[in-house]
Each structure stands twice: as structure tokens, then as C-alpha cells.
Design an enzyme around this catalytic site. Structure first.
Site, PDB file in Angstrom:
ATOM      1  CD  GLN A 179      -2.739  -1.353   1.986  1.00  0.00           C
ATOM      2  OE1 GLN A 179      -3.966  -1.707   1.683  1.00  0.00           O
ATOM      3  NE2 GLN A 179      -2.946  -1.061   3.299  1.00  0.00           N
ATOM      4  CG  HIS A 224       9.829   2.145   6.737  1.00  0.00           C
ATOM      5  ND1 HIS A 224      10.923   2.503   7.754  1.00  0.00           N
ATOM      6  CD2 HIS A 224      10.241   1.393   6.100  1.00  0.00           C
ATOM      7  CE1 HIS A 224      11.925   1.586   7.640  1.00  0.00           C
ATOM      8  NE2 HIS A 224      11.611   1.052   6.448  1.00  0.00           N
ATOM      9  CG  HIS A 239       5.121  -1.627   5.284  1.00  0.00           C
ATOM     10  ND1 HIS A 239       4.589  -0.430   5.597  1.00  0.00           N
ATOM     11  CD2 HIS A 239       3.507  -2.257   5.649  1.00  0.00           C
ATOM     12  CE1 HIS A 239       3.437   0.120   5.896  1.00  0.00           C
ATOM     13  NE2 HIS A 239       2.726  -0.967   5.880  1.00  0.00           N
ATOM     14  CG  HIS A 270       0.725  -5.823   4.022  1.00  0.00           C
ATOM     15  ND1 HIS A 270       0.420  -5.919   5.430  1.00  0.00           N
ATOM     16  CD2 HIS A 270       0.683  -4.540   3.517  1.00  0.00           C
ATOM     17  CE1 HIS A 270       0.169  -4.618   5.978  1.00  0.00           C
ATOM     18  NE2 HIS A 270       0.246  -3.728   4.861  1.00  0.00           N
TER      19      HIS A 270
END
Lengths: 156, 156
Positions: free
Chosen positions: A86, A97, A99, A101
Site C-alpha cells: 500500500q 515506511h 513495507h 505485506h
């Protein structure tokens, strides 16, 4: 290469929660897991947007995600994986930051496949709230998270 | 490096639909777009699962996705991006060839952010059905898709 702690946006992540790391990336167990298994892979360098990563960081991040996904899928006897970034607030990002998933998937884990994403979105919001409130770790104890991370660390 | 056509799983993709390609990857406009903009980035080599890609292919795929996302976000005056791989049938994959969904996002494009994923999941299923029925291109004409691809090709 192991650090004593890692930064995830403005939050300090205990190395006990980190189960795999490379020069550019690290993988951590999730404070508020979506399914029993739901981990995050982040670049070590704090940048908000995916496009800010260098080509070395981008390559390393996804080679790390590939490796982590493969090991967790097999370890948890799953048969598929959901990978999502996202990237930015309008895509549902809460912690600024980058990331990824990663969620191992099995037949019937959600009644309809797309429910995973509703849940993911809720969890991303909760994760932020939790990290904000997180001085006392009311969600999962550091011990519980460390235990999961220990388990995964053995896979690499 | 331009091919005359590309394979997306068992489906032949006309080069007119492809707006960017590298030695290992290509980017195509979507047969059934989710929002006005919704493109796919695929490895040239047909493999079903992300873990089957070599490190060179993985790096190239995501560096391509990064570049494509950045250009389309800016071109469409968006402010975020959704990147997703539904890696395997239990994650919602319908066409057995790795593909990254890239969707530029704006404030208010969906009432709730997670609706994008419901829609994504429906679209993935529809894409498969469409490709299966696609001899006559009833969804979007090849001309319409070629036009969109032409527009994006200029960005690279």
C-alpha cells in the site's frame, strides 16, 4: 548483518521481532497479525514511497520477500501467497515506511478471497494505532512475538 | 527489445497492448480496467508462481513495476499506488502467469480504501473469463487498448 534494533517509520522494532535480514532489508512478525501468519518485509532505510528506493534496495527487498514467502508458505503448509504494498496514504498506507505485506494463503482461509483485503486494510490501520499506543505492547507481548520470530529465524 | 506478441499464461497479448518492456518483463494495459488506470507487469517467461522467477527476473520485474507505477501516478495526477501479486489460486490468481497489478490511487477514488481490493478480486476473475471468451474482444476493442498503450508508451 544484524542490528540491535530496526526502525519502522518512527517506531523502533526490537530485533527479537526480526527473523531475517539482509544488507538492505529485514523481515518482521506483525504486531497485529491478520491470519496466524502475516509478516512484513521492509527496506532498512526509511523511505515512504516505493519509488524512492534505489535499484539495489528494490531488488533486495523483493528477493527477500520471495524467499520469506516461499519459506513461510511451505512451513505453514499453505498453497498461495498474497503480496501487497500500500504505497502512499491514498492506497491505505499508515506507517510512512515502505513495507510489503506477505500472507500465506490456504483454501477456505477466508470465505471469499477478497475478504483478505478488507481485513488487511483494517489491520494496517490497527497496526498504526497499536504502534502509537505501543509502549506497553498490549496487543501481543514481546515474548509472544519473539517466539514467532525465533521459529521463523530457523528457516533461513 | 520488442517482440511482436507476448504470452500471458495461455493467452496471446498483442504488442499494441504492451507499452513498456525490458529483457525480462513487460507492462500491458488491462483488458478490464478497475479504475480508468490499472495495468499489469509480467515476466516475459511464463511461470505461475513468484518463487519460480530467477533473481534477475525478480529484480527486473519490480524495477519495471517501480518505473511504471511512478510514471503512471504522475501522468494521472494520482498520489499513491496499490501494488499486488495474487500469487497462486488460493490468493485469487486466475491466469497462471505471475502478474503485478498496479493501480494509481487518489483521494476518494473508492469510498473506503479496501473496496479497491474487492474490485480487484472481481476484476481478476472477470479478466480470466474475458480472456477465455476473448476471440472477439467484446470488452475493450483492440483499438481502444492500443490507444491507451500508445499514450503510456510515450512516457518511457
Amino acid at each position: 548483518m544484524e542490528a540491535t534494533s530496526y526502525m519502522f517509520g518512527p517506531y523502533k522494532i526490537d530485533k527479537k521481532e526480526v527473523f531475517y535480514s539482509t544488507d538492505f532489508s529485514y523481515a518482521l512478525v506483525n504486531l497485529r497479525p491478520l491470519l496466524p501468519v502475516h509478516v512484513l518485509v521492509c527496506p532498512r532505510r526509511e523511505v515512504q514511497r516505493f519509488a524512492e528506493l534505489t535499484t539495489d534496495e528494490t531488488s533486495d527487498l523483493w528477493i527477500t520477500a520471495q524467499k520469506v514467502g516461499k519459506q513461510l508458505e511451505s512451513y505453514h503448509k499453505a498453497s498461495s501467497l498474497t503480496f501487497t504494498i500500500q504505497d502512499g496514504p491514498q492506497a491505505g498506507q499508515t506507517v510512512p515506511h515502505v513495507h510489503i505485506h506477505i500472507i500465506p494463503r490456504k483454501s477456505g482461509d477466508f470465505e471469499k478471497n477478497d475478504e483478505i483485503y478488507d481485513a488487511l486494510d483494517v489491520k494496517e490501520k490497527e497496526m498504526k494505532q497499536s504502534l502509537d499506543l505501543d509502549k506497553e505492547r498490549k496487543d501481543r507481548s514481546i515474548e509472544e512475538m519473539a517466539e514467532e520470530a525465533d521459529e521463523y529465524r530457523k528457516l533461513f
